[in-house]
Design a protein around this motif. Structure first.
Motif: not given
Length: 427
Positions: A92-107, A122-126, A142-147, A175-177
Motif C-alpha cells: 500500500r505504501r510502496h507499490p512500485l518497490i514491492v512489484l520490483a521485489v516480487a517480480a525479481s525472480p522472473l528476471v 507479482p499479480t497482487f503487487a501490480i 506491466l509493459g516493463i515487467t513482461v518485456a 504475462a497473463t497473470m
C-alpha cells in the motif's frame, strides 16, 4: 433515505453533514476496517499457493509441470519465496518497490521455475500499483515487467538449457497473470479514486454551503444592525432635542407641541422597530419586498419637518421627480435621516443646514451640508452611522463621501445609478 444509510452525527462540521452510505457487504467492510490483517492474509495465501506449487508434488499450472526440486535448490527457492511473499506487507505504501521485489525472480531465475517461485505475488503487487498509484503507472509497470521476463526467458531458451516448450508457456502464463492483476487493479483503482473525488467534492460543497450561510447570516445581521442604528439613533436624537427645548421654554403651548412631537417621533420609531423584529421572525427569502413598505411610510420631507420642529434650520431642495426602487427610496430616506441626526448630535450651533436631492438624470444624488461642524474639530461619534450609509450606497453600486469641505463646513453626499422596480415586485 435508503435502509442501511449511515448519518454521522455529533458535530456541525461540513464533513459530518455528508450522507455517506455504508460500505457494501459485511466481509468487505471488515477488511476495509482492518487493512493490516488483510495484508497478512494475502501473504499467507501467497505462501500457501507457492508451497503447494513446489513441495506437495507434481502440479500442472500455467502450462508447466513442476517437480519438487532438490534440498539445496529448495532452500534457495524458499528464501526467494519468503521475500516475494513478505514484501506484499508494504504494497500500500510502496507499490512500485514491492512489484520490483516480487517480480525479481522472473528476471533472476530460470523461466522453468521462476513462475513457481513468485506464485501470485507479482499479480497482487501490480494490482496494488494500479490501486494505490495510478493506472498509467500500472500499465508502464506491466509493459516493463513482461518485456524483462520475455527477454530473460528468450536468453535462457537460446543460450541455456530451458527448452522452448517450457519457456514460452512460462512467459505467456506470467504475462497473463500480470495482465489480470493490472485489469482488475485499474478497475478497482479508478472506482476508488472516483469515489474519493466525489466525497472530496461533496466536502467542498458542504464547506462552501456553510460558508455561504455564514456570509448570508453576517450580511443579514449587518443589515438589521444598520437599520436599528438608523431608527434608534435618529429617533433618540430628535427626542432629546425636543425634550431639551420643551424644558427650556416657558411657553406652555410650545412645550405642549414639543411633547406631542416627542410622542409622534417615539411612536414612529416603535412602528419601525416592530417591522424590523417582524423581519427577524420570518423565514429567509420571504416577503423581501413587503417588509420594506412600512419603512417607506415617511418621506425625506417628513424627516425634515421633524428636524425643523426640533429647531434645526433645514432647507430642502429637490430636482426632478422622486423615483427609483424601494431600496433606493429607503436609502435616500436613511441618508437624509443620518445626516440630520448628526447635525442634531454634533452640530447644535449650525446656522444653516442644506439638504439637496437630484432625480433629474440617470443617477440619484443626495447631499447634506452644514456649518456647525468645524473642519479642525475631532470626530465625536463612533462612525457606525456613516459606515452603514457607505455599505448601503455601495450595495446600490454608488459612491459615498463624508467630511469637511474646502470652505470649512461639513458635507455628506451619495450618488447611485437610478433603477426601476421590476414588474410584479409590489404583488
Amino acid at each position: 433515505m435508503t435502509e442501511g444509510a449511515k448519518i454521522v452525527l455529533g458535530s456541525a462540521s461540513a464533513e459530518d453533514d455528508l450522507r455517506l452510505p455504508r460500505a457494501p457487504g459485511v466481509i468487505r467492510a471488515f477488511w476495509a476496517r482492518h487493512p493490516r490483517l488483510a495484508d497478512v492474509a494475502l501473504v499467507i495465501i501467497t505462501l500457501l499457493f507457492i508451497i503447494t506449487l513446489l513441495f506437495v508434488g507434481p502440479t500442472f499450472i500455467l502450462g508447466q509441470v513442476f517437480e519438487p526440486p532438490g534440498p539445496a535448490v529448495s532452500a534457495l527457492i524458499l528464501v526467494l519465496m519468503l521475500i516475494t511473499a513478505l514484501c506484499l506487507l508494504w504494497r500500500r505504501r510502496h507499490p512500485l518497490i514491492v512489484l520490483a521485489v516480487a517480480a525479481s525472480p522472473l528476471v533472476l531465475t530460470s523461466p522453468d521455475i521462476s513462475g513457481a517461485i513468485v506464485g501470485l505475488a507479482p499479480t497482487f503487487a501490480i494490482y496494488a500499483v494500479a490501486v494505490y498509484r495510478s493506472n498509467r503507472a500500472a500499465l508502464w509497470a506491466l509493459g516493463i515487467t513482461v518485456a524483462a521476463n520475455a527477454a530473460v526467458s528468450t536468453a535462457w531458451m537460446v543460450f541455456g538449457s530451458v527448452p522452448a516448450g517450457e519457456g514460452i508457456p512460462g512467459v505467456v502464463g506470467n504475462a497473463t497473470m500480470l495482465l489480470v492483476g493490472t485489469l482488475v487493479g485499474t478497475n478497482v483503482g479508478s472506482r476508488k479514486r472516483y469515489v474519493e473525488a466525489l466525497i472530496d467534492r461533496s466536502r467542498q460543497l458542504a464547506r462552501e454551503r456553510d460558508q455561504q450561510a455564514e456570509l448570508a447570516a453576517a450580511a443579514e445581521r449587518t443589515r438589521i444592525a444598520r437599520e436599528m442604528h438608523d431608527i434608534v439613533s435618529h429617533s433618540l436624537a430628535v427626542v432629546v432635542t425636543l425634550a431639551e427645548g420643551a424644558h427650556a421654554t416657558h411657553d406652555a403651548s410650545s412645550a405642549k407641541q414639543a411633547n406631542r412631537a416627542i410622542a409622534d417621533t417615539a411612536r414612529d420609531a416603535l412602528d419601525q422597530m416592530r417591522v424590523m423584529l417582524g423581519v427577524l421572525r420570518e423565514a429567509p427569502g420571504t416577503h423581501e419586498h413587503s417588509d420594506r413598505m412600512p419603512l417607506l411610510g415617511s418621506t425625506p420631507e417628513d424627516i425634515i419637518k421633524t428636524a425643523v420642529a426640533a429647531g434645526v434650520p433645514v432647507s430642502y431642495t429637490v430636482k426632478g421627480t422622486p423615483s427609483g426602487t424601494d431600496l433606493q427610496r429607503l436609502a435616500v430616506r436613511r441618508i437624509v435621516q443620518e445626516g440630520l441626526t448628526n447635525v442634531m448630535r454634533y452640530a447644535p450651533d449650525a446656522t444653516w443646514v442644506r439638504v439637496e436631492s437630484d432625480y433629474a438624470g440617470d443617477t440619484i444624488s443626495v447631499s447634506i451640508g452644514n456649518d456647525g461642524v468645524k473642519a479642525a474639530a475631532p470626530s465625536l461619534g463612533s462612525g457606525l452611522g456613516l459606515q452603514g450609509l457607505a455599505e448601503r450606497v455601495a450595495a446600490l453600486g454608488g459612491e459615498f463621501e463624508a467630511g469637511p469641505t474646502p470652505a470649512g463646513h461639513w458635507r455628506l453626499s451619495a450618488q447611485f445609478p437610478k433603477q426601476t422596480e421590476p414588474e410584479g415586485a409590489s404583488a
